[in-house]
Design an enzyme around this catalytic site. Structure first.
Site, mmCIF file in Angstrom:
data_model
loop_
_atom_site.group_PDB
_atom_site.id
_atom_site.type_symbol
_atom_site.label_atom_id
_atom_site.label_comp_id
_atom_site.label_asym_id
_atom_site.label_seq_id
_atom_site.Cartn_x
_atom_site.Cartn_y
_atom_site.Cartn_z
ATOM 1 N N CYS A 101 0.852 -1.188 0.000
ATOM 2 C CA CYS A 101 0.000 0.000 0.000
ATOM 3 C C CYS A 101 0.888 1.238 0.000
ATOM 4 O O CYS A 101 1.855 1.304 0.763
ATOM 5 C CB CYS A 101 -0.898 -0.016 1.237
ATOM 6 N N HIS A 147 -10.218 1.166 1.653
ATOM 7 C CA HIS A 147 -9.742 2.516 1.999
ATOM 8 C C HIS A 147 -10.898 3.500 2.207
ATOM 9 O O HIS A 147 -10.837 4.350 3.092
ATOM 10 C CB HIS A 147 -8.825 3.075 0.902
HETATM 11 ZN ZN ZN Z 1 -3.715 1.004 -0.124
#
Ligand code: ZN
Length: 178
Positions: A101, A147
């Site tokens: 990420c 997210h």
């Molecule tokens: Zn991410």
């Protein structure tokens, strides 16, 4: 001209809040945000990026799979903006694979994800779409959708399935050996 946005890092509250709906896709600020997110994702060797990662608590993300140094095996596609996405259904089958990420540099994890899913969303032209995705792209969508709900991949990985980026690169190189 798109501008590179600063990427929020784990620990910043924007990554842990539930993002709000995008009300007007035609708003020039939203269109500029989409362009900036595509550029920011490309520049950072990402395969997707969600609005909270550039400090915008909105239900919007970019899916932009392509082979790059962080994901050499990724399939190529045109960047796709998914606005106010809703996961309508997902396969019972799940598969573990490596994720990283842009907001959590230096860490990789094996994350279980549905192997396919159907999503409804608004595209950047303001049109409603419903599409089914599978494999790596379905994985990206689940990661980015997390997210906008304030979750990150660490929440879904077993603690023992987390490794450093350096070890991940070592595994990657070993798996590409003839
Ligand atoms: Zn991410």
């Amino acid at each position: 001209m798109p501008i590179l946005r600063q990427i929020s890092q784990l620990g910043q509250p924007v990554l842990r809040q539930t993002a709000g709906e995008v009300r007007d896709v035609s708003d020039p600020a939203i269109q500029a945000l989409i362009d900036d997110m595509i550029e920011t994702c490309r520049e950072a060797d990402g395969v997707g990026i969600a609005a909270p990662q550039v400090y915008q608590p909105l239900r919007l993300f970019i899916v932009a799979s392509r082979p790059n140094p962080r994901y050499p095996g990724a399939p190529g596609m045109e960047p796709l903006a998914m606005i106010n996405p809703v996961i309508l259904s997902a396969s019972e089958e799940k598969e573990k694979d490596w994720e990283g990420c842009l907001s959590i540099p230096g860490i990789r994890g094996l994350v279980p994800r549905h192997t396919s899913l159907t999503v409804s969303f608004t595209n950047r032209e303001g049109e409603a779409e419903q599409r089914t995705f599978s494999g790596f792209v379905a994985r990206i969508i689940q990661h980015e959708h997390d997210h906008i709900d304030g979750s990150v991949f660490l929440d879904r990985a077993e603690p023992r399935d987390l490794i450093t980026e350096r070890e991940y690169q070592r595994i990657l190189r070993a798996s590409h050996m003839p």
